[in-house]
Design an enzyme around this catalytic site. Structure first.
Site, short mmCIF file in Angstrom:
data_model
loop_
_atom_site.label_atom_id
_atom_site.label_comp_id
_atom_site.label_asym_id
_atom_site.label_seq_id
_atom_site.Cartn_x
_atom_site.Cartn_y
_atom_site.Cartn_z
N GLY A 80 0.80 -1.22 0.00
CA GLY A 80 0.00 0.00 0.00
C GLY A 80 0.83 1.27 0.00
N ASN B 2 -7.20 4.18 9.10
CA ASN B 2 -6.45 3.05 9.64
C ASN B 2 -6.28 3.09 11.16
OD1 ASN B 2 -4.65 5.30 9.09
ND2 ASN B 2 -2.98 3.94 9.66
N GLN C 239 -7.40 -0.37 3.94
CA GLN C 239 -8.16 -0.89 5.08
C GLN C 239 -9.60 -1.22 4.71
OE1 GLN C 239 -5.75 -0.35 8.12
NE2 GLN C 239 -6.64 -2.37 8.09
N SER D 200 -3.80 -3.48 -0.61
CA SER D 200 -2.66 -4.25 -0.11
C SER D 200 -3.10 -5.64 0.34
CB SER D 200 -2.01 -3.51 1.06
OG SER D 200 -0.88 -4.20 1.54
N HIS E 85 -1.69 -7.79 2.70
CA HIS E 85 -1.54 -8.30 4.07
C HIS E 85 -2.66 -7.87 5.01
CE1 HIS E 85 0.17 -4.83 6.50
NE2 HIS E 85 0.26 -4.35 5.28
N THR F 277 11.40 -7.35 -11.05
CA THR F 277 10.89 -8.71 -11.20
C THR F 277 9.68 -8.92 -10.29
OG1 THR F 277 13.12 -9.49 -11.68
CG2 THR F 277 11.48 -11.15 -11.04
N CYS G 266 2.60 1.80 11.20
CA CYS G 266 3.56 2.34 10.24
C CYS G 266 4.31 3.54 10.81
CB CYS G 266 2.84 2.74 8.96
SG CYS G 266 2.05 1.34 8.15
#
Length: 378
Positions: free
Chosen positions: A72, A152, A182, A202, A204, A240, A328
């Site tokens: 994110g 969040n 979120q 995102s 996770h 990659t 974060c």
């Protein structure tokens, strides 16, 4: 680790075992670089494109509008920088809310240093943005508006469709971005209905691994590349590809399709049970932000007179994981910029913690939390 009670699902979610098994194929067996031309590599390429189509369909986007990122934060950075300085602009105006994720706030602060103007729209005490406040600060040189879908820290859900519609009515050339990281596990997201230009998600937060996310870029949106190098992601994002992560993200979306409504109900029931138990045990508390139009499993709560840092550490000693705010932020126990933006008073801010329930949590875990809470307060 089986004894851990994990009430910090807004920080990250556990990796679903079914999703992990999907990843293993591309970690151990089909480990090829998808940019290679031989048949072995093409299995990875096909897996990426199938995953892209699946995730795009889930948010009602076109397949060629979804670009994979490392998460994110990268998606948010791409949205901010790709529409401003990376486009060759040296000045201009952007609008954010004052309680955005740090990936947005810190990017905006950098732009301010090099000549851009940033307007911060403040939420009310319940944690909501008034669309009229956004419209009031739009200027002729406004390039971008970015408003988080689900906050969040306090979990409040913004009316993105309404705000975007009004912004576009005032100036259709303004690019509209929403951080929906979120929101993905809570809300049915339809990018066409929202009429947004950019959207960050995102993996996770939905039981996929860390290190995989995506940016939706509406066709025709003027945005420059953010990472340069090879021709991956249709020459828009070099590097990659994280094949295992991409496949895992897609599998998480498959599971979400079947379980989202059930999960929302379960998280809501956990939250209601938690609040009921607090009242039954005569524990004094204050909820920061409105409970209506809020993420089902989120509680941002203050226990007056209880030091936040001490409280989090004491819970940790008892094997219970909670948060002081955004994971974060380097100083997660510092007073939250989100609560400051909402105008929450100092006493409540200094004792505020974030508790975020996931669908895998249990009522028994809440009972254990209440016992621990009473011991700590006493």
């Amino acid at each position: 680790m089986n004894n851990i009670i994990y009430f910090d699902n807004f920080a990250t979610t556990s990796l679903n075992e079914e999703i992990f098994n999907e990843m293993k194929e591309f970690l151990v067996y089909n480990y090829s670089n998808p940019s290679s031309i031989y048949e072995f590599a093409q299995k990875s390429r096909v897996a990426i494109e199938k995953s892209r189509e699946n995730i795009a369909n889930y948010i009602n986007a076109e397949k060629n509008e979804l670009f994979f990122t490392s998460g994110g934060t990268e998606a948010d950075n791409w949205a901010i920088f790709g529409t401003t300085m990376f486009k060759g602009k040296k000045s201009g105006h952007i609008i954010l809310t004052a309680f955005e994720h740090s990936a947005i706030i810190e990017s905006a602060k950098f732009l301010e240093k090099i000549g851009f103007d940033v307007s911060f729209v403040f939420p009310n005490k319940d944690g909501f943005i008034d669309a009229s406040d956004v419209l009031d600060v739009i200027r002729d040189d406004t390039i971008l508006v970015s408003i988080m879908y689900v906050n969040n820290e306090v979990g409040t859900i913004q009316d993105i469709k309404k705000i975007c519609c009004l912004v576009k009515e005032k100036n259709p050339n303004i690019i509209f971005h929403t951080d929906a990281v979120q929101a993905l596990s809570e809300i049915v997201i339809d990018v066409k209905d929202l009429n947004i230009d950019l959207l960050s998600i995102s993996g996770h937060k939905v039981h996929a691994p860390k290190g995989i996310g995506a940016l939706y870029i509406k066709s025709g949106t003027e945005i420059e590349n953010f990472i340069f190098g090879g021709s991956q992601e249709r020459s828009r994002r070099a590097g990659t590809e994280n094949v295992a992560g991409i496949v895992a993200f897609s599998k998480a979306i498959d599971i979400l399709k079947e379980s989202r409504e059930k999960n929302v109900y379960k998280r809501f029931e956990l939250r209601e049970y938690f609040l009921r138990k607090l009242k039954e045990n005569s524990i004094s508390f204050d909820i920061n932000g409105a409970l209506e139009n809020r993420y089902s499993g989120n509680i941002n709560i203050s226990f007056k007179g209880v030091d936040k840092e001490m409280f989090i550490m004491s819970m940790d000693f008892k094997g219970i994981c909670i948060s002081g705010g955004s994971a974060c932020s380097s100083g997660a126990v510092e007073n939250s910029h989100v609560l400051t933006a909402m105008g929450i008073d100092e006493e409540l801010k200094s004792s505020a913690v974030r508790i975020s329930f996931g669908e895998n949590n249990t009522f028994k875990e809440i009972d254990e939390f209440i016992i621990a809470l009473k011991e700590i307060i006493n």
